[in-house]
Design an enzyme around this catalytic site. Structure first.
Site: not given
Ligand code: GLA
Length: 731
Positions: A192, A359, A475, A477, A521, A543
């Site tokens: 990351w 976001d 996204d 994650n 993303c 990021d």
């Protein structure tokens, strides 16, 4: 008079040729404008690769290629198989390994026929049909050759009509064979906020494996993109380089095997790890595609080939427009309400961007999404933060003169969510194991058609309710822990079915919303591959938006992905001045993630002007050819330029990447890609308010020939840490 020595040499040559290429052999030639992949089929119908590299002028001469690059005894005759089957005479890394319905664990694949299939303009599709002589088991190898771009896309389909299921233990997309003196592999690793760190290594005998087992954000530690330089380490403009990448958003495995004959065997495809696939009779399994380009003029050509291919054939609207945007993530994180957002819309307008991107944090009521520990999966507006709903925000934004876009993370769920309470069986987990969380969340079971429907519905609902919604940031994650589905009857299909489930959803969405801009993303660049980029217009590389870090991160992505798809945001990360950060962001698709109201007068003026300048130069950056001039890995300066196809315009970016005493561009930097016969004026862009550019004080016109032979000094130093120059044809 004929000399005996001459006769001897001729005879020797004939012996060698006939030893490897018998008169009855078939040659399947897959060519692009500059490249050829040649398959030879011998009298026993064994298909092997005899050439991968520069194409020959005369097709008939492929039949003369001696010896499959072999430099000794091949105990199997198939070290260079086009698709190495396991279990029979093979001794090396297989491309395919199966157990037949009767329990027989071997496979033999012999050539049946091949054909040219019709395909889109500018491409030639060759299908090579292979079959096991003992079993009704077939593999078809597809090679799509993109003529002008010099890219070959390869995949395979596997099918059988045996009495019961056949288990596929390994099912690669591609198996290639390349003879050279040495092989220098450049691959990338990271984590990351630290994506795409290159390593170049000399391959030695044995196997080097690139692989991932993370399931979803599969590229977090290692992306499926690499370069292999033949004979010498890879150089920008010299040498033979193959750049390859697997178009698959899940677990992959790419093996580089230097075989006992010192030839390179490459197998690339879905990772066989925990992925035995039970194939029912009559059903076809299609592997993802492996993409590669070969260049004999270095890494630069290889990356330009991939960029051109991606823009024209892969990325949605790859030759179209993109929207600049203001994102609120770093400006507000989860802490916002309608008032704050409405003020930000105005800021966005003042700045001059096209769109506002809302976001994370706008949803969840029973478990409000006020931090990253709750609410994911509950895609209803949080009534405290957004009492009038998204529709109201879209209107407000449009009223302020900008478009509106939104962040979604449709594949994931917080343990603290109504979704998880209602559908615990929609989550990937093991019933008798502790739950493990990645960023406090779990992964939904996209192998389940009901979950696919739900995920599709999230996007479809939000766009249906807000038809002018203009952008989605998608996204992802979490990785997959405890890989198990409550509903999938084949536990070992999970990793494959997940990605196929995701693609199914994306396919449906793209059919309904073909032009909606969507950003890919994954907590940064955890999922940057050409499988996903079939559906996404752009990707988020990292990021980490520190300007200096970004020079390196973008530099490395640029080997495989074009600027138009690379989202670069100006944020408050790092110590570089806003000019540096803006210049870096301009080498792609520009966005902002800052508090506009905190910019001082000059910063605001600079940013507003920069966006206007960007409007003027964006087509050159997005559609132009990228030339790397000076590497930050070997000099004080990172310098690269984009040149329009007609070579009448170029934009040239240079950055100081070292801070030693006297660091800077002490000498002219030679430009590339210009037309030597054209004259170009040189003008500095993005000049910071209150400063003067020495370059702009005189009218400087140079020939392309001069600029590419002698060069030009952008005067980068500790006071001018980033410099953007525009070259325009001067008639
Ligand atoms: C990820 C993304 C960020 C942001 C956050 C929101 O980390 O990479 O850009 O969207 O999620 O939670």
């Amino acid at each position: 008079m004929i000399r005996p020595v001459f006769v001897f040499v001729v005879l020797l040559c004939l012996t060698i040729v006939t030893a490897w290429s018998a008169p009855g052999d078939t040659h399947i030639v897959i060519e692009t404008r500059r490249t050829a992949l040649v398959i030879r089929v011998d009298k026993d119908q064994n298909p092997t690769i005899v050439h991968l590299g520069q194409r020959l002028d005369r097709t008939d001469e492929y039949a003369r290629i001696p010896g499959n690059g072999k430099r000794g005894e091949d105990y199997t005759g198939i070290y260079n198989s086009v698709y190495t089957p396991a279990g029979g005479r093979n001794l090396l890394e297989p491309a395919i390994q199966v157990t037949h319905a009767d329990g027989n664990p071997s496979l033999d694949l012999r050539y049946v026929r091949h054909e040219r299939k019709s395909a889109e303009e500018g491409t030639v599709l060759t299908a090579v049909y292979l079959k096991d002589p003992q079993y009704p088991f077939e593999v078809t190898l597809y090679y799509k050759a993109y003529q002008n771009e010099d890219v070959i896309e390869q995949w395979s389909t596997i099918r059988h009509t045996e009495k019961k299921n056949v288990t596929l233990y390994k099912y690669a997309s591609a198996n290639l064979y390349i003879p050279a003196e040495n092989y220098y592999l450049t691959h990338f690793h990271g984590d990351w906020a630290n994506e795409m760190n290159p390593t170049e290594e000399l391959l030695s005998e044995g196997i080097k494996m690139l692989d991932t087992k993370l399931g979803t954000r599969a590229d977090l530690f290692q992306p499926p993109s690499f370069m292999v330089a033949l004979n010498q380490p890879a150089e920008e403009d010299k040498g033979e380089v193959m750049a390859g990448t697997l178009a698959w958003s899940g677990n992959y495995q790419i093996a580089f095997e230097v075989d006992p004959l010192h030839n390179l065997r490459l197998t690339a495809g879905i990772n066989p790890y925990a992925s035995a696939y039970s194939l029912t009779p009559g059903k076809e399994f299609t592997t993802p595609a492996f993409l590669f380009t070969y260049s004999n003029s270095g890494k630069g050509t290889a990356s330009r080939n991939l960029h051109r291919w991606a823009r024209k054939f892969r990325i949605p609207q790859g030759q179209g427009n993109r929207l600049t945007l203001l994102n609120n993530w770093e400006a507000t994180y989860f802490d916002f309400n309608e008032e704050k957002l409405t003020a930000l819309f105005k800021d966005g307008k003042k700045l001059g961007v096209d769109l506002f991107l809302l976001d994370d944090g706008w949803f969840g009521n029973k478990y409000p999404r006020n931090d990253d520990r709750a609410g994911l999966g509950d895609w209803q507006e949080n009534i405290k933060k957004l009492p009038h709903g998204l529709g109201h925000l879209v209107k407000e934004a449009e009223g302020a003169g900008i478009k509106f876009g939104i962040w979604l993370e449709p594949e994931m769920v917080s343990p603290k969510s109504e979704l998880y309470e209602k559908h615990p069986d929609w989550v990937l987990k093991l019933p008798n194991r502790q739950e493990y969380y990645f960023r406090n969340q779990l992964v939904l079971d996209l192998t389940n058609p009901k979950v696919q429907e739900f995920v599709y519905g999230i996007v479809d609902d939000v766009v249906t309710k807000n038809p002018t919604l203009s952008y989605i940031k998608w996204d992802c994650n979490a990785v997959i822990y405890n890989a198990f589905s409550a509903t999938n009857p084949n536990p070992s299909h999970l990793y494959v079915d997940y990605v196929q489930g995701l693609y199914k959803v994306m396919e449906r969405l793209r059919t309904k919303y073909p032009t909606l801009p969507m950003m890919l993303c994954s907590g940064g660049g955890g999922r940057v591959d050409y499988g996903a980029l079939r559906y996404f217009t752009e990707f988020w590389p990292s990021d980490n938006t520190d300007g200096l870090e970004r020079v390196f991160i973008q530099w490395n992505y640029s080997y495989f992905f074009p600027a138009i798809a690379t989202c670069n945001h100006v944020t408050d990360w790092g110590k570089q001045p806003i000019k540096f950060r803006t210049d870096v962001a301009m080498m792609g698709k520009v966005g902002y993630d800052i508090v506009v109201s905190k910019l001082d007068e000059k910063e605001l003026e600079f940013s507003q002007q920069a966006l206007k300048t960007y409007e003027q130069i964006k087509t050159v950056v997005w559609q132009g050819d990228l030339f790397r001039l000076s590497s930050p890995y070997t000099s004080d300066i990172a310098s690269l330029m984009y040149v329009s196809e007609s070579r009448d315009r170029a934009v040239w970016f240079s950055y100081l990447t070292k801070n030693r005493y006297k660091a800077g561009s002490t000498a002219p930097i030679r430009l590339k890609g210009l037309d030597p016969a054209k004259n170009y004026s040189v003008r500095e862009l993005n000049v910071y308010p209150g400063t003067k550019s020495a370059i702009n004080t005189e009218t400087t016109v140079y020939s392309g020939n001069y600029l590419m032979t002698i060069g030009f000094n952008p005067n980068v130093d500790t006071r001018r840490t980033s410099v953007v120059l525009e070259l325009a044809e001067s008639k």
